[in-house]
Design a protein around this motif. Structure first.
Motif, mmCIF file in Angstrom:
data_model
loop_
_atom_site.group_PDB
_atom_site.id
_atom_site.type_symbol
_atom_site.label_atom_id
_atom_site.label_comp_id
_atom_site.label_asym_id
_atom_site.label_seq_id
_atom_site.Cartn_x
_atom_site.Cartn_y
_atom_site.Cartn_z
ATOM 1 N N TRP A 8 -23.419 -3.201 21.352
ATOM 2 C CA TRP A 8 -24.749 -2.665 21.069
ATOM 3 C C TRP A 8 -25.766 -3.257 22.054
ATOM 4 O O TRP A 8 -26.639 -2.549 22.563
ATOM 5 C CB TRP A 8 -25.133 -3.012 19.637
ATOM 6 C CG TRP A 8 -26.155 -2.138 19.008
ATOM 7 C CD1 TRP A 8 -27.481 -2.063 19.327
ATOM 8 C CD2 TRP A 8 -25.952 -1.208 17.945
ATOM 9 N NE1 TRP A 8 -28.106 -1.166 18.524
ATOM 10 C CE2 TRP A 8 -27.197 -0.633 17.660
ATOM 11 C CE3 TRP A 8 -24.848 -0.847 17.197
ATOM 12 C CZ2 TRP A 8 -27.362 0.304 16.665
ATOM 13 C CZ3 TRP A 8 -25.015 0.088 16.203
ATOM 14 C CH2 TRP A 8 -26.259 0.660 15.945
ATOM 15 N N SER A 12 -27.942 -1.221 24.830
ATOM 16 C CA SER A 12 -29.400 -1.308 24.838
ATOM 17 C C SER A 12 -29.921 -1.886 26.153
ATOM 18 O O SER A 12 -31.003 -1.502 26.610
ATOM 19 C CB SER A 12 -29.889 -2.125 23.647
ATOM 20 O OG SER A 12 -29.431 -3.437 23.702
ATOM 21 N N TRP A 15 -29.893 0.978 28.555
ATOM 22 C CA TRP A 15 -30.994 1.856 28.188
ATOM 23 C C TRP A 15 -32.330 1.256 28.640
ATOM 24 O O TRP A 15 -33.224 1.967 29.091
ATOM 25 C CB TRP A 15 -30.971 2.064 26.689
ATOM 26 C CG TRP A 15 -31.880 3.106 26.132
ATOM 27 C CD1 TRP A 15 -32.805 3.858 26.787
ATOM 28 C CD2 TRP A 15 -31.957 3.516 24.776
ATOM 29 N NE1 TRP A 15 -33.424 4.690 25.917
ATOM 30 C CE2 TRP A 15 -32.930 4.500 24.680
ATOM 31 C CE3 TRP A 15 -31.284 3.119 23.621
ATOM 32 C CZ2 TRP A 15 -33.258 5.107 23.480
ATOM 33 C CZ3 TRP A 15 -31.610 3.728 22.440
ATOM 34 C CH2 TRP A 15 -32.587 4.711 22.365
ATOM 35 N N ASN A 28 -38.775 3.374 25.562
ATOM 36 C CA ASN A 28 -38.966 2.078 24.913
ATOM 37 C C ASN A 28 -39.300 2.225 23.431
ATOM 38 O O ASN A 28 -39.006 1.343 22.640
ATOM 39 C CB ASN A 28 -40.060 1.278 25.621
ATOM 40 C CG ASN A 28 -39.608 0.783 26.961
ATOM 41 O OD1 ASN A 28 -38.533 0.228 27.089
ATOM 42 N ND2 ASN A 28 -40.426 0.982 27.972
ATOM 43 N N LEU A 31 -35.984 2.451 22.039
ATOM 44 C CA LEU A 31 -35.163 1.307 22.416
ATOM 45 C C LEU A 31 -35.402 0.093 21.528
ATOM 46 O O LEU A 31 -34.458 -0.589 21.136
ATOM 47 C CB LEU A 31 -35.446 0.945 23.879
ATOM 48 C CG LEU A 31 -34.778 -0.297 24.437
ATOM 49 C CD1 LEU A 31 -33.287 -0.071 24.498
ATOM 50 C CD2 LEU A 31 -35.334 -0.611 25.803
ATOM 51 N N PHE A 34 -33.695 0.406 18.170
ATOM 52 C CA PHE A 34 -32.256 0.396 18.416
ATOM 53 C C PHE A 34 -31.762 -1.031 18.635
ATOM 54 O O PHE A 34 -30.761 -1.457 18.050
ATOM 55 C CB PHE A 34 -31.948 1.274 19.638
ATOM 56 C CG PHE A 34 -30.492 1.416 19.954
ATOM 57 C CD1 PHE A 34 -29.714 2.310 19.242
ATOM 58 C CD2 PHE A 34 -29.909 0.680 20.957
ATOM 59 C CE1 PHE A 34 -28.363 2.464 19.526
ATOM 60 C CE2 PHE A 34 -28.566 0.816 21.258
ATOM 61 C CZ PHE A 34 -27.791 1.717 20.540
ATOM 62 N N ALA A 35 -32.491 -1.793 19.449
ATOM 63 C CA ALA A 35 -32.113 -3.182 19.712
ATOM 64 C C ALA A 35 -32.334 -4.058 18.482
ATOM 65 O O ALA A 35 -31.594 -5.021 18.274
ATOM 66 C CB ALA A 35 -32.896 -3.724 20.897
ATOM 67 N N ASN A 64 -29.871 -8.448 22.619
ATOM 68 C CA ASN A 64 -30.797 -7.582 21.901
ATOM 69 C C ASN A 64 -32.192 -8.189 21.842
ATOM 70 O O ASN A 64 -33.186 -7.464 21.914
ATOM 71 C CB ASN A 64 -30.265 -7.299 20.491
ATOM 72 C CG ASN A 64 -29.119 -6.329 20.513
ATOM 73 O OD1 ASN A 64 -29.215 -5.249 21.061
ATOM 74 N ND2 ASN A 64 -28.008 -6.723 19.926
ATOM 75 N N VAL A 67 -33.856 -7.529 25.190
ATOM 76 C CA VAL A 67 -34.238 -6.120 25.289
ATOM 77 C C VAL A 67 -35.496 -5.850 24.475
ATOM 78 O O VAL A 67 -36.400 -5.127 24.928
ATOM 79 C CB VAL A 67 -33.074 -5.210 24.838
ATOM 80 C CG1 VAL A 67 -33.524 -3.789 24.664
ATOM 81 C CG2 VAL A 67 -31.934 -5.283 25.841
#
Length: 82
Positions: A8, A12, A15, A28, A31, A34-35, A64, A67
């Motif tokens: 994951w 990310s 991405w 973003n 993103l 998601f992160a 994560n 990110v």
């Protein structure tokens, strides 16, 4: 859980690199949540994994986290947080 959070985090991160392109900065907004889900999965992996096998989950949490921070900084620089 550790492998899932690591994958994951890698997805990310890729991405995030794409979202650094000027006209793709809107990515973003998707993103960051998601992160955040990836960070939650990593935290659960750290909690329920034996101490010797937490490396992947910790790496996923760090990826994560990076990110999320870069995504927030990118949105604030581009005026997307206003």
């Amino acid at each position: 859980m550790g492998l899932i959070s690591l994958l994951w985090g890698i997805v990310s991160m890729i991405w995030m690199i794409l979202a650094l392109i000027p006209l793709l900065g809107w990515g973003n907004w998707f993103l960051i949540p998601f992160a955040a889900v990836g960070a939650i999965i990593a935290a659960i992996g750290i909690l329920f994994t034996s101490p010797g096998n937490r490396g992947r989950a910790k790496t996923g949490l760090v990826l994560n986290g990076i990110v999320i921070v870069v995504g927030i900084v990118r949105l604030s620089l581009g005026g997307g947080v206003i």
